[in-house]
Design an enzyme around this catalytic site. Structure first.
Site, short mmCIF file in Angstrom:
data_model
loop_
_atom_site.label_atom_id
_atom_site.label_comp_id
_atom_site.label_asym_id
_atom_site.label_seq_id
_atom_site.Cartn_x
_atom_site.Cartn_y
_atom_site.Cartn_z
N GLU A 102 31.63 7.69 24.85
CA GLU A 102 32.73 8.65 24.83
C GLU A 102 32.15 10.06 24.81
O GLU A 102 32.62 10.94 25.50
CB GLU A 102 33.62 8.42 23.59
N ARG A 152 40.53 9.99 11.65
CA ARG A 152 41.15 8.66 11.77
C ARG A 152 40.93 7.83 10.51
O ARG A 152 41.75 6.99 10.15
CB ARG A 152 40.65 7.94 13.02
N GLU A 192 41.29 -1.42 20.68
CA GLU A 192 40.61 -1.32 19.38
C GLU A 192 41.23 -2.14 18.24
O GLU A 192 40.50 -2.69 17.42
CB GLU A 192 40.57 0.15 18.94
N1 MTE Z 1 36.26 -3.75 26.40
C1 MTE Z 1 35.15 -3.86 27.17
N2 MTE Z 1 34.98 -4.98 27.88
N3 MTE Z 1 34.22 -2.87 27.23
C2 MTE Z 1 34.34 -1.72 26.48
O1 MTE Z 1 33.48 -0.85 26.54
N4 MTE Z 1 35.70 -0.46 24.86
C3 MTE Z 1 36.67 -0.56 23.78
C4 MTE Z 1 37.92 -1.30 24.27
N5 MTE Z 1 37.57 -2.52 24.92
C5 MTE Z 1 35.49 -1.58 25.65
C6 MTE Z 1 36.44 -2.62 25.66
C7 MTE Z 1 37.09 0.73 23.26
S1 MTE Z 1 36.15 1.48 22.09
C8 MTE Z 1 38.24 1.34 23.67
S2 MTE Z 1 38.75 2.80 23.01
C9 MTE Z 1 39.08 0.75 24.71
O2 MTE Z 1 38.58 -0.47 25.21
C10 MTE Z 1 39.18 1.75 25.85
O3 MTE Z 1 39.93 1.26 26.88
P1 MTE Z 1 41.54 1.26 26.87
O4 MTE Z 1 41.96 2.60 26.39
O5 MTE Z 1 41.87 0.99 28.27
O6 MTE Z 1 41.94 0.19 25.93
N1 LUZ Z 2 38.63 9.63 20.34
C1 LUZ Z 2 39.20 10.80 20.04
C2 LUZ Z 2 39.10 8.49 19.85
O1 LUZ Z 2 38.72 11.83 20.49
N2 LUZ Z 2 40.29 10.81 19.25
C3 LUZ Z 2 40.83 9.70 18.72
O2 LUZ Z 2 41.82 9.76 18.01
C4 LUZ Z 2 40.20 8.48 19.02
N3 LUZ Z 2 40.67 7.34 18.50
C5 LUZ Z 2 40.07 6.21 18.79
C6 LUZ Z 2 38.95 6.22 19.61
N4 LUZ Z 2 38.49 7.35 20.14
MO1 MOS Z 3 36.88 3.82 21.91
S1 MOS Z 3 35.91 4.19 20.16
O1 MOS Z 3 38.08 5.01 21.63
O2 MOS Z 3 35.87 4.56 23.01
#
Ligand code: MTE
Ligand code: LUZ
Ligand code: MOS
Length: 765
Positions: free
Chosen positions: A224, A302, A703
């Site tokens: 991120e 958070r 998540e």
């Molecule tokens: N699933 C896979 N296969 N790979 C990933 O890197 N990241 C996770 C989750 N699932 C991830 C994953 C995280 S930290 C987040 S925030 C969400 O996917 C991001 O994708 P979304 O917003 O489409 O759920």
């Molecule tokens: N990233 C962010 C995040 O910048 N703000 C959020 O609230 C958050 N929450 C979950 C995962 N990434």
């Molecule tokens: Mo997930 S920790 O919001 O990339």
């Protein structure tokens, strides 16, 4: 083509899979061998003269600002005068081959006057090493409420960090274009963050930097923000040498140099009446932020939001501080501080249950959130399905209790325990401004469609979901729709793909773009067919209906006609989440569009002689609204659960007193594998749920299920309690087999101390 097919055939391409451009060079990073100190000199001559080496770059080669901090400008790309963690980048070697770059990197030496590093967040806190400002959320009157409680328990909880372990390590390829412009192929969850940082480092305008992301081999929050430094380094090399440069971190470098989930030390106090109703909760969180701010303050926020977990507590005071230590800067990781907050309230409830001699599940069920409950941050709970999820598990809970009781009566050296873990997770970036997204939809004259959004595919099935949404909305086959790469020239100023909200935000933006196109197309149809009722047209399976009856038109004919009539076949949709806000000065607002809910029932078995344990069964009831693609969501639930289980049990990061990571490879850092996963895993999606805030009534899934893993800690603890005379176990996670064993057989000391996790003094700040 569906990404799934590409994955299984090994055909999916990642940042460094494209044919290397002519003259590409390869980079390696020289990093600080000490955690804290003053740089006296950096010796790079030997490396410069090594075979194949083209250049060695240091801080003073940066033409722009040597600064990459996303929230606070406290982090240099390359260290200048001081170093703050082991693994902090000092220099970049660029050579003809990756091997030459690595070999030359080892010829660099740095003379650094070392100082004693700080690795403990409470020590950092006491020394005033605090990032941003401390935060306090308050509701009701805790002090008064504690006086009225029949039972008050206090304690300390500690959770460890977690290595992201994405299959694809950090990497980037930077390619010079004309006019000093750059193309950056980065493995990032945040193409715009990379664009911004590269422009700042190189003193370019943002429009001179094009960031392109096709897909990631996993991110989990680790990309991120922390894909940015490696992208900036590759870009620095490419810009300086005017040749393509690739930087790929070796797994060992990745583990040593990048930040992880934040470890926390938290002190809690929980008050209840004799019937088990929770009346007051007070908690102090000390977050181990590592050396630089990174996203720590957002992660901390958070933690504050999720400190009361899945429970309603009328009187609350939550204090949290982000503490600067000499570890690599910790960063986003699935759950983003939420899991750390939730773990502590679960510990407090466990302690209260043990003190009152009640089953933990009874206290949990009694205090579970319901419709209309007020969170300490001022939002009221709407469309609450948490109690329904719990109810659905009720029969299984009773069966489990009985089975476990029987097992424990008939087994002397093995004991079982179970735990429930309810989850309520807020969906939306807590920084309100990030809740915006764009989508660009093109229809070509053959009827095929391409869509660009600000969302990044990292394995979570984002592209499949957008394709599904578009196919539903347009009434055409998904085969006609391609989801393109994420590119900063097509979508500007995008938020990171994070906070589980990528499909919600970009899906809604796509729906807005499609609405515009449908409006154009239906107006045209009305004119062609001679009605004044464009809304009466529908498109289903590429056929066109008027008031429910099929017309002579179909999708292809309609598009061709629209083109010849000079109608726009492209549209741009822009979405912002409505009705969310947060006032930081009051610490009140409505930060979340909605909440995700669910409950897990976890059974564990402990081998009392060896301290080993197995996760026997996991039963989950999860509210997904009306799932878009249940098979993908099921994968998300299972994957998140695995990560949550690992975090709570076997994944242990060990640092020595000098801030050196000891668990820096996969022989010393244990991650859960297939054999570790529960023998039985049932995931049920709650029926009859609908969420008006996300496309087609769906809910974010990425998540929330991670936090089910927290239940494993308590299931194992229950099994330990069934087999030990002492019942005063500590609240230190991960609960490794080693910790199980030492606690089962330690009669005197119920607490342990490790370099990173010294005992809290019990002193309140
Ligand atoms: N699933 C896979 N296969 N790979 C990933 O890197 N990241 C996770 C989750 N699932 C991830 C994953 C995280 S930290 C987040 S925030 C969400 O996917 C991001 O994708 P979304 O917003 O489409 O759920
Ligand atoms: N990233 C962010 C995040 O910048 N703000 C959020 O609230 C958050 N929450 C979950 C995962 N990434
Ligand atoms: Mo997930 S920790 O919001 O990339």
């Amino acid at each position: 083509m569906e990404d799934t097919f590409l994955y299984v055939r090994g055909e999916a391409q990642y940042a460094d899979d494209f044919r290397p451009p002519k003259g590409m060079l390869y980079a390696a990073v020289f990093a600080s061998p000490v955690a804290r100190g003053e740089i006296l000199s950096l010796e790079t001559t030997k490396a410069k003269n090594a075979p194949g080496v083209v250049e060695v770059l240091c801080a003073n080669d940066i033409p722009g600002e040597n600064q990459i901090g996303p929230i606070f400008p406290d982090e240099p790309l390359l260290a200048e005068k001081t170093v703050h963690y082991q693994g902090q980048p000092l220099a970049l070697v660029i050579a003809q081959t990756p091997q030459q770059a690595q070999q030359a990197r080892d010829l660099i030496s740095a003379e650094i006057q070392a100082q004693r590093p700080i690795v403990d967040p409470k020590e950092a806190f006491e020394k005033g090493e605090i990032i941003g400002s401390t935060r306090t959320f308050e509701m009701g009157n805790v002090q008064k409420a504690f006086e009225e409680c029949d039972i008050v328990v206090e304690g300390t909880a500690q959770v460890g960090g977690q290595e992201h372990l994405y299959l694809e390590t950090q990497r980037c390829r930077a390619i010079p274009l004309e006019s000093g412009n750059l193309l950056v192929r980065s493995s990032t969850q945040s193409p715009y963050a990379v664009q911004k940082a590269v422009a700042r480092i190189l003193n370019l305008a943002q429009h001179q930097v094009e960031v392109e992301v096709l897909r990631l081999g996993g991110g989990f929050g680790g990309k991120e923000d922390q894909a940015t430094p490696w992208a900036c380094l590759a870009a620095l090399g490419a810009w300086k040498l005017q040749q393509p440069v690739e930087l790929v971190l070796h797994r060992l470098d990745d583990m040593k140099m990048t930040g992880k989930r934040h470890p926390y030390i938290s002190e809690f106090k929980l008050g209840l009446n004799k019937n088990g109703k929770i009346l007051a909760y007070e908690v102090q969180h000390f977050q181990n932020a590592g050396a630089f701010a990174d996203l720590s303050s957002a992660v901390l926020e958070r933690t504050l939001f999720h400190s009361t977990g899945a429970y309603f507590i009328p009187n609350v005071r939550i204090f949290a501080a982000s503490c600067r230590t000499n570890l690599p800067p910790n960063t986003a990781f699935r759950g983003f501080g939420g899991p750390q907050g939730m773990f502590v309230i679960e510990c407090a409830i466990a302690k209260a249950a043990e003190t009152m001699g009640k089953p933990r599940a009874e206290l949990q069920a009694q205090n579970l959130l319901q419709e209309g409950d007020l969170f300490p941050y001022g939002q009221r709970l709407e469309r609450a399905n948490l109690r329904t999820c719990w109810q659905k598990l009720q029969t299984k809970i009773l069966q489990k209790q009985e089975k476990i009781q029987n097992f424990n009566q008939t087994h002397r050296l093995e004991k079982k325990g179970y735990a429930l873990m309810p989850v309520c997770f807020g969906i939306s970036f807590t920084s309100t401004f990030l809740n915006q997204a764009s989508s660009l939809v093109h229809i070509y004259t053959d009827g095929s469609v391409s869509i660009s959004t600000g969302g990044v595919e990292m394995g979570q099935g984002f592209r499949a979901k957008i394709r599904h949404i578009a196919s539903q909305a347009l009434g055409i086959s998904p085969k006609r729709i391609q989801i393109l790469s994420t590119n900063t020239t097509r979508i500007a100023n995008m938020s990171p793909s994070a906070a589980s909200a990528t499909t919600d935000l970009n899906g809604n933006a796509t729906l807005l773009a499609i609405q515009q196109l449908l409006h154009t197309l239906k107006t045209l149809l009305a004119k062609e067919i001679g009605t004044d009722d464009p809304q009466a047209f529908t498109i289903q399976e590429e056929k066109i209906y008027y008031k429910g009856s099929q017309t002579a038109w179909n999708w292809e004919r309609l598009i061709q006609n629209a083109y010849l009539q000079r109608k726009p076949l492209s549209a741009y949709g822009y979405y912002t989440t409505p009705h969310i806000w947060f006032d930081k000065s009051a610490e009140k607002g409505r930060p979340f569009a909605y909440h995700a809910f669910g409950v897990a029932l976890i059974e564990a078995k402990v081998d009392l002689l060896r301290g080993r344990y197995t996760i026997e069964t996991v039963d989950i009831v999860h509210d997904l609204g009306r799932p878009l693609l249940p098979i993908i969501d099921q994968g998300q639930v299972e994957g998140a659960l695995a990560q949550g289980l690992g975090w709570m049990t076997v994944e242990e990061l060990k640092y020595d007193n000098n801030g050196r990571l000891l668990s820096s490879n996969l022989a010393t850092y244990k991650a859960p594998d297939l054999h570790f996963m529960p023998k039985e895993l049932h995931v049920e999606f709650l029926e009859d749920s609908y969420n008006p805030s996300a496309p087609y009534g769906s809910k974010a899934v990425g998540e929330p299920p991670l936090m089910y893993g927290i239940g494993a800690f308590f299931a194992i603890r229950e099994a330990m309690k069934a087999g030990a005379s002492t019942k005063n176990f500590n609240f230190i996670a991960p609960l490794t087999p080693e910790r199980v064993l030492t606690q089962l057989y330690s009669t005197t000391s119920k607490k342990e101390s490790t370099p990173l996790q010294p005992q809290a003094t019990g002193k309140k700040s």
